[in-house]
Design an enzyme around this catalytic site. Structure first.
Site, mmCIF file in Angstrom:
data_model
loop_
_atom_site.group_PDB
_atom_site.id
_atom_site.type_symbol
_atom_site.label_atom_id
_atom_site.label_comp_id
_atom_site.label_asym_id
_atom_site.label_seq_id
_atom_site.Cartn_x
_atom_site.Cartn_y
_atom_site.Cartn_z
ATOM 1 N N PHE A 10 0.865 -1.380 0.090
ATOM 2 C CA PHE A 10 -0.134 -0.075 -0.171
ATOM 3 C C PHE A 10 0.890 1.106 0.019
ATOM 4 O O PHE A 10 0.826 2.093 0.734
ATOM 5 C CB PHE A 10 -0.898 -0.053 1.287
ATOM 6 C CG PHE A 10 -1.990 0.929 0.906
ATOM 7 C CD1 PHE A 10 -2.960 0.620 0.164
ATOM 8 C CD2 PHE A 10 -2.569 1.756 1.883
ATOM 9 C CE1 PHE A 10 -4.066 1.551 -0.312
ATOM 10 C CE2 PHE A 10 -3.479 2.802 1.833
ATOM 11 C CZ PHE A 10 -4.351 2.666 0.782
ATOM 12 N N GLU A 151 0.470 -5.029 -17.299
ATOM 13 C CA GLU A 151 0.787 -3.980 -18.309
ATOM 14 C C GLU A 151 1.671 -2.736 -17.750
ATOM 15 O O GLU A 151 2.537 -2.179 -18.235
ATOM 16 C CB GLU A 151 -0.508 -3.204 -18.660
ATOM 17 C CG GLU A 151 -0.472 -2.373 -19.588
ATOM 18 C CD GLU A 151 0.277 -2.673 -20.960
ATOM 19 O OE1 GLU A 151 -0.463 -3.471 -21.610
ATOM 20 O OE2 GLU A 151 1.458 -2.157 -21.215
ATOM 21 N N VAL A 154 6.462 -2.422 -17.881
ATOM 22 C CA VAL A 154 7.374 -1.893 -18.791
ATOM 23 C C VAL A 154 7.224 -0.392 -18.783
ATOM 24 O O VAL A 154 8.235 0.417 -18.630
ATOM 25 C CB VAL A 154 7.190 -2.586 -20.069
ATOM 26 C CG1 VAL A 154 8.230 -2.093 -21.430
ATOM 27 C CG2 VAL A 154 7.501 -4.119 -19.997
ATOM 28 N N GLY A 208 8.390 10.536 -7.028
ATOM 29 C CA GLY A 208 7.659 9.241 -7.064
ATOM 30 C C GLY A 208 7.956 8.385 -8.329
ATOM 31 O O GLY A 208 7.483 7.417 -8.422
ATOM 32 N N GLU A 211 12.728 3.934 -7.879
ATOM 33 C CA GLU A 211 12.441 2.999 -7.254
ATOM 34 C C GLU A 211 12.793 3.014 -5.759
ATOM 35 O O GLU A 211 13.410 4.129 -5.461
ATOM 36 C CB GLU A 211 13.408 1.683 -7.618
ATOM 37 C CG GLU A 211 13.332 1.200 -9.148
ATOM 38 C CD GLU A 211 11.849 0.812 -9.381
ATOM 39 O OE1 GLU A 211 11.373 -0.443 -8.527
ATOM 40 O OE2 GLU A 211 10.910 1.277 -10.036
ATOM 41 N N ASP A 222 16.878 -1.746 -13.596
ATOM 42 C CA ASP A 222 15.314 -1.572 -13.920
ATOM 43 C C ASP A 222 14.965 -1.854 -15.403
ATOM 44 O O ASP A 222 14.229 -2.431 -15.659
ATOM 45 C CB ASP A 222 14.922 -0.330 -13.269
ATOM 46 C CG ASP A 222 13.199 0.094 -13.702
ATOM 47 O OD1 ASP A 222 12.450 -0.590 -12.839
ATOM 48 O OD2 ASP A 222 13.000 0.840 -14.721
ATOM 49 N N LYS A 226 13.002 -4.793 -17.442
ATOM 50 C CA LYS A 226 11.960 -4.235 -18.345
ATOM 51 C C LYS A 226 12.097 -4.951 -20.074
ATOM 52 O O LYS A 226 11.214 -5.488 -20.629
ATOM 53 C CB LYS A 226 11.793 -2.773 -18.535
ATOM 54 C CG LYS A 226 11.181 -2.407 -17.273
ATOM 55 C CD LYS A 226 11.220 -0.912 -17.160
ATOM 56 C CE LYS A 226 10.643 -0.267 -16.170
ATOM 57 N NZ LYS A 226 10.828 1.201 -15.986
ATOM 58 N N GLY A 324 5.377 7.112 -12.126
ATOM 59 C CA GLY A 324 4.397 7.567 -11.420
ATOM 60 C C GLY A 324 3.242 7.149 -10.954
ATOM 61 O O GLY A 324 2.957 6.067 -11.333
HETATM 62 N N1 HSE Z 1 11.562 3.654 -11.164
HETATM 63 C C1 HSE Z 1 10.802 3.283 -12.322
HETATM 64 C C2 HSE Z 1 11.291 4.425 -13.426
HETATM 65 C C3 HSE Z 1 9.466 3.051 -12.435
HETATM 66 O O1 HSE Z 1 11.848 5.471 -13.040
HETATM 67 O O2 HSE Z 1 11.077 4.352 -14.660
HETATM 68 C C4 HSE Z 1 8.742 2.674 -13.194
HETATM 69 O O3 HSE Z 1 9.228 1.202 -13.428
#
Ligand code: HSE
Length: 345
Positions: A10, A151, A154, A208, A211, A222, A226, A324
């Site tokens: 959450f 969804e 990525v 936000g 990660e 990251d 993806k 976001g």
């Molecule tokens: N931390 C990732 C980014 C969040 O900045 O793209 C979405 O996967």
């Protein structure tokens, strides 16, 4: 009609989803053809709450970010009850939005496994289960006749998986190349404007985008996950972390970034994969200095973009938000719509 939802994790994304659901119930029903009832929340920090007839969304929206805060809600507890809620609640759909562990994929993989094997649909924004156990989880979903949708993993709310899978089906995609990390792109943009890397990363965290551990963003991990998820979905490539060469933006200096701008170029973190003649797939993540004519050079801020190259269409580029809270919550909503469309529960 209602779908009962259990929210596992959450943080910002599932909170945003709860806010979207709470906003205007009638409008939501009119636009979606269904309503969502949040029956359970479980979070390692906040604790858990299970109310089979639906949690009061106003109380949920006001929940403070404090350890064990769920204990203040009716039926709430100070501890997380992920396994019990996933396996034994009356949820139709489990929304898994816990923090991605890019080394083990856990505990999110277990969360998905428990849900699918007890006949619940899953929507996840977590890259871990996909990068580590996509085939197993897909098989489990098929076996139990439930949906497994992801969804958001990525390009957040920008529908790139369904776009490639459904709308470009049959076009013979043999390559993709994209800006797939909003944080890295946002950070590079701020550094171009004169900020330090450290300040830019702090700013991305505040927005936000980053990660929980932003090293996954700036070191390219990251993007690597993806690329794995997308290549495996497109081509059944069976890629793992060992198959992807990965370099992030940590090797770039503030001077290099500013010098590139003076030359009329931009450094971008690019994730790409291509299918070879022999059917094998080659994938990599690395910073590239792009001249302004390049279609990805002008993508700025937390925006992502990806170019699919196919035999029938040549290059098709999609761009949109890549990170976001609300944007990723929208990805979950699109998953739930896909679950709704697949069959009536
Ligand atoms: N931390 C990732 C980014 C969040 O900045 O793209 C979405 O996967």
């Amino acid at each position: 009609m209602y779908y009962n939802i259990a929210l596992i994790g959450f943080g910002g994304v599932n909170r945003a989803l709860a806010d979207i659901i709470a906003t205007d119930e009638e409008k939501f029903y009119r636009e979606m053809g269904f309503n969502l009832r949040i029956v359970a929340v479980s979070d390692m920090f906040l604790g858990s709450v299970y109310t089979p007839e639906g949690i009061d969304l106003a109380l949920l929206a006001a929940l403070p970010v404090a350890q064990g805060a769920c204990a203040t809600l009716p039926n709430g507890k100070a501890t997380a009850e992920n396994e019990d809620i996933i396996k034994n609640s009356n949820a139709d759909i489990v929304v898994e939005a816990t923090v991605t562990d890019s080394v083990t994929g856990q505990p999110a993989t277990s969360h998905c496994r428990w849900a699918l094997s007890t006949g619940k649909h899953v929507s996840t924004t977590n890259k871990g289960p996909l990068a580590f156990a996509e085939k197993e989880l897909m098989d489990l979903a098929l076996k139990n006749n439930v949906g497994f949708e992801y969804e958001g993993v990525v390009m957040s709310g920008t529908p790139v998986l369904r776009f490639a899978d459904k709308l470009l089906k049959g076009s013979e995609i043999h390559q993709f190349s994209g800006i797939l990390n909003g944080t890295a792109n946002y950070v590079l943009g701020l550094v171009e404007q004169g900020h330090t890397f450290a300040d830019a990363i702090t700013s991305a965290q505040k927005q936000g985008y980053a990660e929980a551990d932003p090293s996954a963003d700036v070191e390219g991990k990251d993007v690597m996950l993806k690329v794995i998820v997308l290549a495996n979905r497109l081509w059944g490539a069976n890629l793992t972390r060992d198959n992807v060469q990965c370099q992030g933006i940590t090797g770039l200096t503030e001077t290099m970034v500013k010098e590139a701008v003076a030359e009329g170029c931009h450094w971008k973190l690019i994730g790409k994969a291509s299918k070879q003649e022999d059917g094998s797939v080659v994938a990599s993540v690395s910073p590239e200095k792009l001249s302004l004519e390049h279609p990805l050079a002008g993508i700025s801020g937390a925006v992502n973009a990806i170019t699919f190259t196919s035999g029938m269409l040549g290059d098709v580029t999609v761009s949109g938000p890549g990170a976001g809270r609300i944007e990723t919550a929208y990805a979950i909503l699109s998953d739930i719509i896909a679950i709704h469309q697949r069959k009536e529960i």
